[in-house]
Design an enzyme around this catalytic site. Structure first.
Site, PDB file in Angstrom:
ATOM      1  N   GLY A  19     -13.434 -67.454 -17.088  1.00  0.00           N
ATOM      2  CA  GLY A  19     -12.283 -66.437 -17.031  1.00  0.00           C
ATOM      3  C   GLY A  19     -12.172 -66.055 -15.474  1.00  0.00           C
ATOM      4  N   VAL A  26     -15.732 -64.876 -14.492  1.00  0.00           N
ATOM      5  CA  VAL A  26     -16.589 -64.766 -16.006  1.00  0.00           C
ATOM      6  C   VAL A  26     -17.274 -66.338 -15.901  1.00  0.00           C
ATOM      7  CG1 VAL A  26     -16.771 -64.244 -18.253  1.00  0.00           C
ATOM      8  CG2 VAL A  26     -15.115 -63.164 -16.658  1.00  0.00           C
ATOM      9  N   GLU A  97      -9.408 -64.015 -23.684  1.00  0.00           N
ATOM     10  CA  GLU A  97      -8.274 -62.860 -23.359  1.00  0.00           C
ATOM     11  C   GLU A  97      -7.167 -62.965 -24.505  1.00  0.00           C
ATOM     12  OE1 GLU A  97      -9.741 -63.241 -18.774  1.00  0.00           O
ATOM     13  OE2 GLU A  97      -7.850 -63.671 -19.362  1.00  0.00           O
ATOM     14  N   ASP A 136      -6.671 -48.862 -17.399  1.00  0.00           N
ATOM     15  CA  ASP A 136      -6.122 -50.348 -16.773  1.00  0.00           C
ATOM     16  C   ASP A 136      -6.001 -51.043 -18.238  1.00  0.00           C
ATOM     17  OD1 ASP A 136      -7.432 -52.780 -14.904  1.00  0.00           O
ATOM     18  OD2 ASP A 136      -5.228 -52.377 -15.275  1.00  0.00           O
ATOM     19  N   LYS A 138      -4.646 -53.731 -20.529  1.00  0.00           N
ATOM     20  CA  LYS A 138      -3.626 -54.838 -20.274  1.00  0.00           C
ATOM     21  C   LYS A 138      -4.282 -56.079 -21.115  1.00  0.00           C
ATOM     22  CE  LYS A 138      -5.657 -55.649 -15.701  1.00  0.00           C
ATOM     23  NZ  LYS A 138      -5.317 -55.783 -14.224  1.00  0.00           N
ATOM     24  N   ASN A 141      -7.522 -57.491 -20.312  1.00  0.00           N
ATOM     25  CA  ASN A 141      -8.801 -56.692 -20.721  1.00  0.00           C
ATOM     26  C   ASN A 141      -9.016 -56.580 -22.271  1.00  0.00           C
ATOM     27  OD1 ASN A 141      -9.228 -56.434 -17.951  1.00  0.00           O
ATOM     28  ND2 ASN A 141      -8.151 -54.523 -17.664  1.00  0.00           N
ATOM     29  N   ASP A 157     -13.291 -54.108 -18.944  1.00  0.00           N
ATOM     30  CA  ASP A 157     -13.079 -53.761 -17.613  1.00  0.00           C
ATOM     31  C   ASP A 157     -12.794 -52.307 -17.291  1.00  0.00           C
ATOM     32  OD1 ASP A 157     -10.865 -55.311 -15.050  1.00  0.00           O
ATOM     33  OD2 ASP A 157     -11.927 -53.593 -15.065  1.00  0.00           O
ATOM     34  N   THR A 176      -6.788 -14.923 -14.848  1.00  0.00           N
ATOM     35  CA  THR A 176      -5.625 -14.235 -15.198  1.00  0.00           C
ATOM     36  C   THR A 176      -4.613 -15.090 -14.364  1.00  0.00           C
ATOM     37  OG1 THR A 176      -6.132 -12.726 -13.319  1.00  0.00           O
ATOM     38  CG2 THR A 176      -6.647 -11.934 -15.551  1.00  0.00           C
TER      39      THR A 176
HETATM   40  C1  LIG Z   1     -18.909 -54.725 -17.253  1.00  0.00           C
HETATM   41  C2  LIG Z   1     -17.961 -55.624 -16.705  1.00  0.00           C
HETATM   42  C3  LIG Z   1     -16.552 -55.523 -17.435  1.00  0.00           C
HETATM   43  C4  LIG Z   1     -15.539 -56.451 -16.929  1.00  0.00           C
HETATM   44  N1  LIG Z   1     -14.974 -56.352 -16.056  1.00  0.00           N
HETATM   45  N2  LIG Z   1     -15.087 -55.331 -15.026  1.00  0.00           N
HETATM   46  C5  LIG Z   1     -14.371 -55.269 -13.880  1.00  0.00           C
HETATM   47  N3  LIG Z   1     -13.569 -56.204 -13.551  1.00  0.00           N
HETATM   48  N4  LIG Z   1     -14.828 -54.245 -12.804  1.00  0.00           N
HETATM   49  C6  LIG Z   1     -15.304 -57.706 -17.658  1.00  0.00           C
HETATM   50  C7  LIG Z   1     -13.947 -58.452 -17.371  1.00  0.00           C
HETATM   51  C8  LIG Z   1     -13.788 -59.715 -18.088  1.00  0.00           C
HETATM   52  C9  LIG Z   1     -14.728 -59.957 -19.132  1.00  0.00           C
HETATM   53  N5  LIG Z   1     -14.288 -61.294 -19.850  1.00  0.00           N
HETATM   54  C10 LIG Z   1     -15.046 -61.865 -20.767  1.00  0.00           C
HETATM   55  O1  LIG Z   1     -15.997 -61.349 -21.166  1.00  0.00           O
HETATM   56  C11 LIG Z   1     -14.504 -63.005 -21.031  1.00  0.00           C
HETATM   57  C12 LIG Z   1     -15.007 -63.895 -22.129  1.00  0.00           C
HETATM   58  C13 LIG Z   1     -14.294 -65.024 -22.001  1.00  0.00           C
HETATM   59  C14 LIG Z   1     -14.403 -66.021 -23.011  1.00  0.00           C
HETATM   60  C15 LIG Z   1     -13.246 -66.996 -22.806  1.00  0.00           C
HETATM   61  O2  LIG Z   1     -13.184 -68.256 -23.310  1.00  0.00           O
HETATM   62  C16 LIG Z   1     -14.135 -68.315 -24.368  1.00  0.00           C
HETATM   63  C17 LIG Z   1     -12.311 -66.951 -21.847  1.00  0.00           C
HETATM   64  C18 LIG Z   1     -12.287 -65.727 -21.072  1.00  0.00           C
HETATM   65  C19 LIG Z   1     -13.277 -64.844 -21.069  1.00  0.00           C
HETATM   66  N6  LIG Z   1     -13.603 -63.694 -20.781  1.00  0.00           N
HETATM   67  C20 LIG Z   1     -15.871 -59.356 -19.539  1.00  0.00           C
HETATM   68  C21 LIG Z   1     -16.077 -58.037 -18.538  1.00  0.00           C
END
Ligand SMILES: CCC/C(=N\NC(=N)N)c1ccc(NC(=O)c2cc3cc(OC)ccc3[nH]2)cc1
Length: 320
Positions: A19, A26, A97, A136, A138, A141, A157, A176
């Site tokens: 991702g 990711v 996602e 946020d 969407k 997320n 996110d 007041t």
């Molecule tokens: C604590 C981090 C939280 C966060 N984003 N935070 C941020 N952008 N500041 C966040 C943003 C995205 C994700 N995404 C994933 O875990 C994810 C798993 C996954 C699996 C997929 O195919 C199997 C494809 C996309 C994926 N994204 C996880 C956490």
């Protein structure tokens, strides 16, 4: 692999990117000891800072994530950082996602959209009851636990999220009011409705799930997206919405209301007729609170057979 924190490299084998986001990527990873699959979110600090969150940083987000506990909120398992990046180990959401699911299926079947929407509402209701606004929400997320339509979803996110603290304004409104200027009250009404921003976003999310396209977009008409939003102007194209129930459309219409004081609240949405669907609720609760886990928990709590059952009392001494 070389630039990764040594501890991370020792514990996990990072592989392909699964991702991408504004502030990083990711990666699919394997926990070396168990071969279990996890996700590692890599957030580069410089981009992060340029996200305009001067004071905020991922640790605040991590603090929030470590503080919350709900089946539809992503769980962090480990956290590492180097000078230029944060590495956050998370449970792997195999379904990826929501954004890609809706894109590949054009639009979701109504009962699937309802199941996902109910879980999102539950997660956001939990955040709000803990004084946290996501801000946020969407499709990127919202993560899906499997490739199946019927699956658990998790909100992620929390970079834009805010913790509702006791504000100076709230304290001012306790005194007041006689000498307070009018804008103090009208400003109060806007901050008072800050929770409602998540309700609006959930309306946009539901619109996208049901219609397969966004309610506000630069390609629609002559107005900018901002103007379309400020005016609350969206179109339910018949060819896409013909098979969607009036109740589902009603939920969308009551959330996409420009005036936050008139917008349907999260609580009210959970009470809406469209969601009083026993079948969906049973499925959702089975996914969110799988019976297996509870049973295991109970068996762990029973006192070890035969041994004296130790119980701590307030004064700290043990009694048999
Ligand atoms: C604590 C981090 C939280 C966060 N984003 N935070 C941020 N952008 N500041 C966040 C943003 C995205 C994700 N995404 C994933 O875990 C994810 C798993 C996954 C699996 C997929 O195919 C199997 C494809 C996309 C994926 N994204 C996880 C956490």
């Amino acid at each position: 692999q070389s630039s990764l924190p040594r501890e991370l490299r020792e514990k996990y084998l990072l592989t392909r990117r699964i991702g991408t986001g504004v502030c990083g990527e990711v990666r699919l990873a394997f926990q070396r000891s168990t071969c279990r699959k996890v996700a590692v979110k890599i957030i580069n600090k410089k981009n992060f800072q340029s996200e305009g969150m001067a004071t905020r940083n991922a640790t605040t987000e991590i603090e929030i994530l470590q503080r919350v506990d709900h089946p539809c909120l992503i769980k962090t398992e480990d956290f590492y950082q180097t000078d230029d990046s944060y590495y956050i180990v998370l449970e792997l959401m195999e379904g990826g996602e929501l954004f890609h699911r809706v894109k590949s299926q054009q639009q979701l079947q109504e009962n699937v959209a309802k199941l996902y929407f109910y879980q999102m509402l539950s997660a956001v209701q939990y955040l709000h009851s803990n004084g946290i606004i996501h801000r946020d929400l969407k499709p990127e997320n919202i993560l899906l636990s499997s490739q199946e339509d019927v699956c658990l979803i998790k909100v992620t996110d929390f970079n834009q999220s805010r913790i509702l603290e006791e504000s100076v304004l709230m304290r001012t409104l306790c005194g007041t009011p006689s000498y307070l200027a009018p804008e103090v009250f009208t400003q109060a009404s806007t901050t008072g409705y800050s929770l409602a921003v998540d309700a609006w976003s959930l309306g946009v999310l539901l619109f996208v799930c049901l219609g397969g396209y966004p309610p506000f977009h630069e390609s629609f008409g002559d107005k900018s997206v901002t103007d379309q939003i400020i005016l609350g102007e969206f179109t339910m194209v018949p060819s896409k919405w013909r098979h969607v129930s009036d109740q589902a459309k009603d939920v969308v219409r009551r959330l996409l209301v420009v005036d936050p004081s008139k917008r349907m609240s999260i609580e009210a949405a959970l009470q809406h007729a469209w969601l009083q669907d026993q079948g969906m609720l049973e499925t959702a609760h089975r996914l969110m609170y799988p019976p297996g886990e509870d049973a295991a928990a109970v068996s762990m709590q029973e006192a070890p057979s035969g041994g004296p059952s130790k119980r701590k009392r307030g004064d700290g001494d043990e009694e048999d």
